[in-house]
Design an enzyme around this catalytic site. Structure first.
Site, mmCIF file in Angstrom:
data_model
loop_
_atom_site.group_PDB
_atom_site.id
_atom_site.type_symbol
_atom_site.label_atom_id
_atom_site.label_comp_id
_atom_site.label_asym_id
_atom_site.label_seq_id
_atom_site.Cartn_x
_atom_site.Cartn_y
_atom_site.Cartn_z
ATOM 1 N N ASP A 1 0.865 -1.178 0.000
ATOM 2 C CA ASP A 1 0.000 0.000 0.000
ATOM 3 C C ASP A 1 0.905 1.233 0.000
ATOM 4 O OD1 ASP A 1 -1.641 2.140 0.513
ATOM 5 O OD2 ASP A 1 -2.813 1.106 2.068
ATOM 6 N N GLY B 1 -10.921 5.813 -11.541
ATOM 7 C CA GLY B 1 -11.910 5.117 -12.343
ATOM 8 C C GLY B 1 -12.493 6.077 -13.351
ATOM 9 N N CYS C 1 -7.424 15.663 -17.294
ATOM 10 C CA CYS C 1 -8.411 16.222 -16.357
ATOM 11 C C CYS C 1 -7.872 17.472 -15.651
ATOM 12 C CB CYS C 1 -8.831 15.192 -15.321
ATOM 13 S SG CYS C 1 -10.031 14.009 -15.959
ATOM 14 N N TYR D 1 -10.117 15.115 -8.990
ATOM 15 C CA TYR D 1 -9.055 14.241 -9.524
ATOM 16 C C TYR D 1 -8.034 15.090 -10.287
ATOM 17 C CZ TYR D 1 -7.339 10.658 -12.903
ATOM 18 O OH TYR D 1 -6.579 9.840 -13.709
ATOM 19 N N LYS E 1 -4.014 15.858 -9.462
ATOM 20 C CA LYS E 1 -2.955 15.599 -10.454
ATOM 21 C C LYS E 1 -2.096 16.846 -10.650
ATOM 22 C CE LYS E 1 -3.809 11.348 -12.140
ATOM 23 N NZ LYS E 1 -2.931 10.228 -11.753
ATOM 24 N N ASN F 1 -7.964 9.771 -22.388
ATOM 25 C CA ASN F 1 -8.632 8.514 -22.047
ATOM 26 C C ASN F 1 -7.908 7.355 -22.719
ATOM 27 O OD1 ASN F 1 -11.187 9.355 -20.720
ATOM 28 N ND2 ASN F 1 -11.338 10.525 -22.615
ATOM 29 N N LYS G 1 -14.151 2.901 -17.551
ATOM 30 C CA LYS G 1 -14.281 4.149 -18.306
ATOM 31 C C LYS G 1 -15.206 3.918 -19.503
ATOM 32 C CE LYS G 1 -10.640 6.714 -16.995
ATOM 33 N NZ LYS G 1 -9.855 7.773 -17.574
ATOM 34 N N ALA G 2 -15.543 5.030 -20.180
ATOM 35 C CA ALA G 2 -16.595 4.963 -21.212
ATOM 36 C C ALA G 2 -16.369 3.878 -22.270
ATOM 37 C CB ALA G 2 -16.753 6.332 -21.869
ATOM 38 N N ARG H 1 -14.576 13.507 -27.223
ATOM 39 C CA ARG H 1 -13.407 12.937 -26.537
ATOM 40 C C ARG H 1 -12.465 12.333 -27.586
ATOM 41 N NH1 ARG H 1 -15.858 14.847 -23.126
ATOM 42 N NH2 ARG H 1 -16.669 14.063 -21.158
#
Ligand code: NAD
Length: 330
Positions: A50, A89, A131, A157, A161, A186, A200-201, A228
């Site tokens: 972890d 995600g 993002c 998110y 970053k 993506n 994802k999509a 996208r």
């Protein structure tokens, strides 16, 4: 033989990156909080750690068999560190788990970059995201990397970053560590999350199409007009490898320049599946309306996206369809 540490090797892009580094002749240690769900690791050594805990970052970086109990192991002998571990995600997860994302990813990034720099890692790669950019309207001119500032990311998110990018650069300056930062578009392909809420999509749409019969209806978030681009995982990994070995200081966008609407993405999947698909557009966390980024910096490394959306979906859909069949016991 060069040694590479891949953090997040139990995940989608990290798993593919391990394979590429092995093909390039590296000795690779993979670390992750979990095993890879879809493929046995090809790393020479894989450790379950972890990385939110600083002592685990030290164990990951020590090459003496992994213990960190003697001063001689205070220097790492890894030549390259690739930091892809993240709690992440698709848009559904990004909007529902903002505290977890900020908390967990900040801890991972704070401790990994601090430990890598203080243990003398010569090269550090950080996986950022597009993002970090503001929302855009279709037809707006491309954004360059510098235009992430003034900052107005669409989600937390992206803010995390952005901070982690700056932290990695600060540690690079202080410790003389070469830092390379990619802002990924993506990414999709086989052996990625395809169900469970983090997908994802492209994976979600492949799964939905695989689950319905010819002529069936699938629910998709939004109204289909969001724009996208989707980058096939082999292209992304090639971009990571080239960027890491380039002299490109500062963040570099990596993305396929083929922009499509969500409606066109559904059509591409339906065509590959050979099914007529109806869409019920439903309310959901779509994310930004449009994306349009300059790839000039990464192009200067010789990188180009080689896999078209049609070709990439042609490689991804059969894998997801097989997962759907397996999950139904067929
Ligand atoms: P992924 O979820 O498949 O891989 C991330 C891995 O990090 C997972 O295996 C997860 O178990 C691991 N991880 C999470 N918490 C951890 C912890 N505390 N300690 C150790 N490991 C931990 O995601 P991915 O798609 O392979 O993304 C890799 C990186 O690229 C991430 O940093 C992500 O933010 C970034 N990125 C991905 C995309 C994309 O489209 N896939 C786009 C932009 C940026």
């Amino acid at each position: 033989m060069k040694k590479a540490l891949v953090c997040g090797a139990g995940g989608f892009i990290g798993g593919h990156l391990v394979k590429r580094l092995k093909r390039e002749g590296y000795w690779v240690r993979g670390v992750d909080i979990k095993q890879h769900e879809f493929a046995p690791t090809q790393a020479d050594e894989f450790r379950l750690l972890d990385l939110r805990a600083p002592e685990n970052c030290q164990v990951a970086l020590a090459v003496d068999g992994g213990t960190f109990d003697d001063a001689s192991s205070n220097r790492t002998s890894f030549d390259e560190v690739y930091q892809l571990a993240a709690d992440m995600g698709g848009m559904g997860f990004i909007h529902s788990a903002e505290c977890e994302i900020m908390h967990n990813n900040m801890l991972i990034n704070v401790h990994m970059v601090h430990t890598a720099a203080t243990m003398g890692a010569p090269r550090y790669f950080f996986s950022s995201s597009v993002c970090v950019y503001r929302d855009m309207q279709p037809g707006e001119p491309e954004l360059t990397e510098a235009e992430a500032i003034p900052a107005n990311p669409d989600n937390e998110y992206g803010w995390e970053k952005l901070y982690a990018e700056r932290m990695a650069q600060a540690y690079g300056r202080r410790h003389g560590m070469t830092v390379r930062i990619a802002r990924f578009q993506n990414c999709y392909g086989p052996e990625g999350t395809w169900t469970g809420g983090r997908e994802k999509a492209p994976a979600a749409i492949c799964r939905k199409v695989a689950e319905v019969a010819d002529g069936g209806t699938i629910p998709v978030w939004g109204d289909g007009t969001a724009v996208r681009s989707y980058t096939y995982v082999d292209d992304m990994v090639d971009g990571i490898y080239r960027l890491m070995h380039s002299d490109l200081e500062g963040p570099a966008n990596i993305g396929n320049p083929e922009y499509v609407t969500v409606q066109e993405l559904v059509e591409a999947v339906a065509e590959v599946a050979g099914k007529r698909i109806n869409v019920e557009w439903v309310a959901g966390p779509v994310g930004v309306q449009s994306r349009n980024f300059s790839n000039e910096r990464i192009y200067s490394s010789g990188w180009r996206a080689k896999v078209s959306l049609k070709e990439g979906i042609g490689r991804t859909y059969p894998w997801i369809e097989a997962q759907v069949r397996r999950s139904r016991g067929r």
